[in-house]
Design an enzyme around this catalytic site. Structure first.
Site, mmCIF file in Angstrom:
data_model
loop_
_atom_site.group_PDB
_atom_site.id
_atom_site.type_symbol
_atom_site.label_atom_id
_atom_site.label_comp_id
_atom_site.label_asym_id
_atom_site.label_seq_id
_atom_site.Cartn_x
_atom_site.Cartn_y
_atom_site.Cartn_z
ATOM 1 N N GLU A 1 0.808 -1.216 0.000
ATOM 2 C CA GLU A 1 0.000 0.000 0.000
ATOM 3 C C GLU A 1 0.844 1.269 0.000
ATOM 4 O O GLU A 1 0.767 2.084 0.937
ATOM 5 C CB GLU A 1 -0.978 0.003 1.187
ATOM 6 C CG GLU A 1 -2.062 -1.058 1.054
ATOM 7 C CD GLU A 1 -3.040 -1.073 2.237
ATOM 8 O OE1 GLU A 1 -2.797 -0.386 3.225
ATOM 9 O OE2 GLU A 1 -4.041 -1.810 2.155
ATOM 10 N N GLU B 1 -6.793 -7.485 -1.053
ATOM 11 C CA GLU B 1 -7.392 -7.517 0.278
ATOM 12 C C GLU B 1 -8.867 -7.181 0.126
ATOM 13 O O GLU B 1 -9.226 -6.069 -0.234
ATOM 14 C CB GLU B 1 -6.715 -6.508 1.210
ATOM 15 C CG GLU B 1 -5.211 -6.748 1.354
ATOM 16 C CD GLU B 1 -4.536 -5.802 2.347
ATOM 17 O OE1 GLU B 1 -5.246 -5.041 3.030
ATOM 18 O OE2 GLU B 1 -3.291 -5.824 2.417
#
Lengths: 638, 638, 638
Positions: free
Chosen positions: C144, C315
């Site tokens: 991320e 995710e």
């Protein structure tokens, strides 16, 4: 014990020529206690070691000679400017890393060893000089710990002390890494010196790290207070006390209280309504000039527990204050009402802040009993009326209540660390429970997790208690006919982990499947009325559903003497839970009207009307902003 | 004097080949003044001492040759990057302790001696070269003092200067401690070097400390401006001026104005509506593309006072700006309306900002009279129309108004230091008084506490004047048939203490018993109409109640020529007070319609319609976004 | 390709004894991929150079042996504590100048050469050990990027790198001064070493300066990622990927994506609704437990472009998360819905985060497929149902859509630097266009300015593209039957200047006369319905008005294959523009119902019902929170 009145006075602010007249006027007003000294360090010791206490000798003598008993404060909340030259690093540091400078008050870090020594030194000097002075009838240590967000510091003194504290708590760094789950995000440290303070991290720090730091910070307040208490204890027989500030939860008041004899607190009903109460505009408007009808009582009951029965209001708001966003004046009658309400809850002394409004500095817009130019302010008359009323009421004897709430400071630290939903707040939760009991006309005790009376309660509420040990659960069950846990009770371990088995819930053979938090406009209805807000524990398991959400999931589970509330109740749901508990445990309720509250002692029943209109209740009429007192058959004084 | 038009121009932004055509086009548009130079330091002196002024010589010559008169600006609001290498500590520091870096403008601390010297040096260089240049018809010193919150700095340069200033003000540290009431919270210092700047304290610092620092900070602006004014004064006969920014109150414009010949200000009606005006959504929507109907006039009248009669609009908004939260375009007609309104209030020159929209850097979205690619923007036409209208109107002669408002910058510093209620703001209070006078169709003068005309006013309003000396009160009473003080007038001494006896009120044999501040949703009704909000002075004493609150306490007290307003009036209450005062002093009112305003001079009556619809008033119809001008019998020009 | 399921797993959090059972249970659930390792650096290398990879060997072996394919993450998002001792200056600095400390994650500056080397070193170690491991089927680099606002740093490492980058971009300081318009406010520098970072300036810095810094900061992410990609590429044949976070626009994902094989993103529909979506309360309430019906699809389509066709959800939210302001639970069915929706948009893998909820540290309140005490959480069942559904659906083949949106990260940097109106935001604008296409039942592609397919679209929307080069405009026109620019498209040059001639508009022989921004309550109506909000380009010129504002100025201009939208459309206006474009280009629309969305692939039509109620559409009924899938005649798999 017959309740008395006091006042806070600053002889150092006024010409010495005024002191005797002030003292006489206090006595005339019906005041018997006077607190002095707590901000006067720069006059007691204008330069390091240069003690100038003659003026204080004379002030005490003048006040004492008039018949007043003196509460003498140690001045450690306001170290003088020269202290900074001796201890430049004693200032606290805020969470943003900025040093909190000299120029107001409470400018010290609790963990700074040098300043702790200075505090002990000045306490010893005062204790030696005044410890046996017959006019000194009590000692106040420091002033309003934690006020202005001063419990926590992020400076070097705190860092060094925190590392030592951690080493003491955990023994080894491996134990700490394990306890905190530092493997998550590779936060493992190899040495206590690698642990930093939990501020300014990229995203939120480990909640275990934060909670440990919050515990540590509370312990530092306890240790700081104890250091002064220990030195004074040896030098005086007068009781020791501290004046806590309303809705300050940053340190454990119960633990500080263990080293003191009396708990006192500073009650500013209108300031608190404006400054530290969640309520809608209708409520805030209705009680704008009276204060919230439960906020004072909550603190009275809390400090009765902190003081193990002995407590005062040390600073009672007498008119508009200066520090809230908006500062309206109390309605006529309210100063007397607040005073008598404190007495109803067991205050030994109600002391007004302050005698005469200061014409200078930060609090010059804070009203007193007198105006700055020495004319009577509205509160002076009400103080005298209160004194007269107290004579009429006579001794007020407290007794254990039928219901209690378990209050736990560490739960606030835990949930403010990780609220999970923006609306979840420990104080709000407990206060909403307290309000429900009061709407039902009940008198309430607070108990702490380390001090649960053996004499039993009909029922105990323990909402939001972060950590519930097996031992605590057992004690609570033993102390009551019914224990009501939840929401979120027992949800974490001491080290901020999710426990393998949830206390309370495991007793019910239930478990939490998931937790939800909700925006403020969303409520989950309960069948039959009421709803949960903010927080939902979705629970499943063997226990009976006593109340059920509209989707069929349990809202209140229970078996025999243990219930679990699976959400943050709104008022209606709290009322239902209280009614169910009262029915089950055979407690008589006295449903109240809005703004009307009832307090029952061993000797009296008080009806307290916070409304600006008279109310009729159960055959009685209580005037606007007034208290109706009914004498019961008085038992022996304890 | 016949009003004229001007424009702000940046020859350094454009190829030299465009200058002559630009100048010719300005003249065609009816423009006779052009301001240049105020941000061009990096071109005037690209490296320390390397003066490059030939381009500026040629620009002045080109503009002057076209018949334009030049306002030449000293470039000290934008010191070049190399200045930082000479004076790394010249940057200001914000209240949070952060240095305010190079990369925009106004990056200097007024107290930095090195930068003051540099500013004087460049002013001298320019004065020597252009002081007698026939095209240079005025000088602007610096640009928008205080804009971007730059009056105050919390850096070392400010600290050192502040200590010297304090020593000069108080003589001894004991006098300072006494004046500030430093005994409160043991804040006493033993040396001026122990005084710090009043930021980053644990809770709020002593308001006396803050107010002294605010006075000091204002004085530093005055001194900085005077240093340049002094050097230019010796080198030129052209008038000196500065361009103030709207609703900037951080320094005393009257004091800066004393060292200058003309006051000018920068008028951005639509930007201000979005950015710095408290008003409800209905009002902001109604005037979204016009600006508030009173905001410009307020500043026009204020700067007429600051300039002792001589004032300009230096920067007139010509289209959307870039800096407000929202930046809509003016409705057709508004640029002309604003220009004529300024003339109605006595502007000698209305100067548009800017000639051509810049295609680069911070203000590239700020409209000009021309688009970045040199096409006419909508305002160009309106500028020409304005020029034509001015020819028709001819000389406009001002005359003293019948009513005045006392305006005092230090009152803003005092009340922003300690508002006591979150809704209390000095500008809001004065502006609400000004609006009421304008709703009544009155023309208004401002007066300052150091410059009260001997020629009398019918009545003077002095709301919220922090400190009222006996001398000031006497002067005000002498200068008017009726003086209206309050709320909060005379409430503190020069050193932020509560005076023993309140000016004004002591004249009425009254005193303030207590002060209340109220949340925005609470108003205290006055019998007969209107209400007070934000602030209530609860007064008792001998004076008659001219108006009474619903609870019977006085709302307006008065005797003969002195009245005291005991609360912050809402519009309706202001209207009643103005009517009562007008009736008593025989002033004729001209009740206005919403969005319509009236300004009367010795020679003309102007009706100014801020509405997007035409309005009919008193037999006249005024078009949407237009001004109707009626010539009176013209007196001789002053 | 048949879509598959995955899960994120942290063997280092659990006893090794649990691994095999976990792996078996994953397989039972229908999961075939497992991501591990990305936060485990402190276990891989507990002290500098002390590599401890045996546990990881065993974890991979255990998972692989169960039949799972492993995505192995480089752990560079969480450098261990000892890294700080080697590189104390590697931490990033926030815009306020505060160092962002160790104690959570992403605590590094992309520009720090030492940390870049360390990242490459650990990637090489892992690549060498596992690059040919048969169980390792993909590599994730870091985690991320940009999350927690970490793209930009204002520290010294960034400053030094920025100066080098600028020198490389501009060659000479004179060229930079010219390009940025530094003459404005005398901001000219004489050396690259005089350029500072654009924070903490007195007022806003030059937008050209900010935009350059934003470009630089994005380039640093690209370079950082490429350094790891390069080293891994040589050591493995498995595809490389990164998991992007939703609505993070701080760096150019297209450019990062060029160095990778697959784009993946982290999809938290309910978290995003609470945390990063502008919508009114009605909308947020309707989709509180489902997420916004377009937010996921938007990202799916965007990352399909970033991954040049290959993309995953890495995710997938499986229950309540811990990080949004409020964290409600998904409604039953939603986990399956989200999974199938991803598949509809072309996801190769949908991977749940995480296997088992962690009982400790920051994300302990983040749900998993299992509870912390290893019981099934609600999502486990839905994961299994999804797996079954996928088997039924079979291969899903994507095809180019008929319409496309041009997406450009740099436009977000530009407009967040200078929004001109507080309501103007690039993502909001593009998302409002996307929503309109989806309301019309269209499937949508995104294209980037550097990768425009030669195969044509019916129409392309390019709203708010900051800089439109002639070349880009030509490519867009060639790639579509109709190109729709505006509002604000082509409004600045690469160096944040206003172009002499506006791309698009110059093609229409039009120009912008002025720009307006509007408060949220103001809309400008368009004749026939709809309105513009936030932003108005007031345009004049030769092109036809296809739509007109109520005041007669053009709202949509156009000729042949080029249209320009002169304002930020509200929903109604977007709908009209889409209808007009569809009619002109002969695109069939499928008008949707609220909360119902349609996605058409080469093989299937998906109807996705985000509503909590069933809906009937076009003869089909789709259950609440469910997806209806219709098989088309399947073409060959690509």
């Amino acid at each position: 014990m017959k309740p008395e009145l006091g006042v806070c006075y600053y002889p150092e602010h006024w010409p010495e020529a005024m002191w005797a007249e002030d003292a006489a006027r206090m006595v005339e007003t019906g005041i018997s206690w006077v607190r002095i000294g707590e901000f006067a360090w720069s006059r007691m010791e204008p330069a390091p070691g240069d003690l100038q206490l003659d003026w204080l000798d004379r002030a005490i003598e003048t006040l004492g000679a008039a018949g007043l008993r003196v509460v003498l404060g140690t001045p450690t909340a306001t170290p003088p400017r020269w202290m900074l030259e001796k201890h430049p690093d004693m200032l606290a540091v805020d969470a943003q890393g900025k040093t909190r400078k000299f120029g107001s008050r409470r400018h010290y870090c609790f963990s700074h060893p040098g300043y702790v020594q200075e505090s002990v030194r000045i306490a010893r000097i005062m204790g030696e000089r005044y410890g046996r002075n017959p006019h000194i009838a009590a000692w106040q240590i420091d002033n309003e710990y934690g006020c202005h967000d001063t419990t926590v510091s992020y400076g070097l003194a705190a860092l060094h002390a925190f590392r030592l504290w951690l080493k003491d708590q955990y023994g080894s760094i491996d134990a700490l890494n394990e306890a905190w789950g530092n493997i998550f995000w590779a936060m493992e440290c190899r040495d206590f010196d690698q642990i930093d303070l939990p501020n300014l991290t990229v995203t939120e720090p480990n909640p275990a790290h934060v909670l440990a730091f919050r515990r540590f910070s509370s312990d530092q307040v306890v240790a700081y207070n104890k250091a002064q208490a220990d030195v004074l204890r040896a030098l005086t027989d007068a009781p020791l006390l501290h004046n806590y500030m309303g809705r300050v939860l940053d340190f454990d008041h119960f633990k500080v209280g263990e080293d003191l004899d009396i708990a006192t607190w500073d009650s500013y009903p209108i300031g608190f309504l404006s400054d530290r109460l969640e309520a809608d505009e209708t409520h805030k408007t209705a009680f704008l000039q009276q204060g919230d009808p439960d906020m004072q009582a909550f603190h009275h009951d809390l400090y009765r527990a902190v003081g193990r029965g002995r407590w005062w209001v040390m600073e009672q708001q007498p008119g508009p204050v200066n520090w809230a966003p908006y500062n309206p004046a109390p309605l006529p009658g309210m100063v007397k009402l607040w005073s008598l309400e404190a007495v109803a809850h067991g205050a030994e002394v109600v002391s007004y802040f302050r005698w005469r409004q200061a014409p200078f500095a930060q609090e010059q817009m804070h009203a007193g009993l007198l105006t700055p130019n020495n004319r009577p302010a509205p509160a002076l008359t009400e103080a005298k009326q209160t004194s007269d009323a107290l004579s009429e009421i006579g001794n007020v004897v407290q007794t254990q209540a039928q219901v209690a709430i378990l209050f736990d400071y560490a739960s606030d630290w835990a949930w403010s660390t990780q609220p999970q939903g923006a609306g979840f707040d420990y104080f709000r939760l407990v206060f909403s429970a307290y309000r429900a009991l009061r709407r039902a006309g009940l008198s309430v005790d607070f108990v702490s997790s380390t001090n649960i009376p053996r004499v039993g309660y009909k029922f105990i509420l323990a909402p939001g208690i972060a950590t519930v040990s097996d031992n605590l659960e057992r004690q609570l069950v033993e102390a009551s006919d019914l224990l009501i846990l939840g929401p979120r009770s027992g949800a974490i371990t001491h080290d901020f982990q999710i426990p393998r088995a949830r206390p309370g819930l495991s007793g019910l053979n239930c478990d939490v499947d998931l937790v939800e938090t909700l925006p403020p406009n969303i409520r989950r209805s309960v069948e039959g009325g009421g709803a949960a807000q903010h927080w939902i524990d979705r629970v499943s398991g063997a226990a009976s559903n006593l109340l059920t959400f509209a989707d069929g999931t349990p809202a209140l589970l229970g078996e025999n003497r243990l219930w679990y509330l699976a959400g943050f109740p709104d008022d209606k749901l709290w009322d239902r839970v209280v009614e169910m508990a009262a029915r089950k445990t055979e407690v008589t309720l006295y449903p109240m009207l809005k703004g009307l509250r009832r307090r029952e002692t061993a000797t009296h029943v008080f009806l307290i009307n916070y409304n600006a209109q008279p109310v009729a209740w159960n055959g009685d009429v209580v005037d606007a902003c007034d208290v109706a007192v009914t004498q019961k058959d008085a038992p022996e004084e304890e």
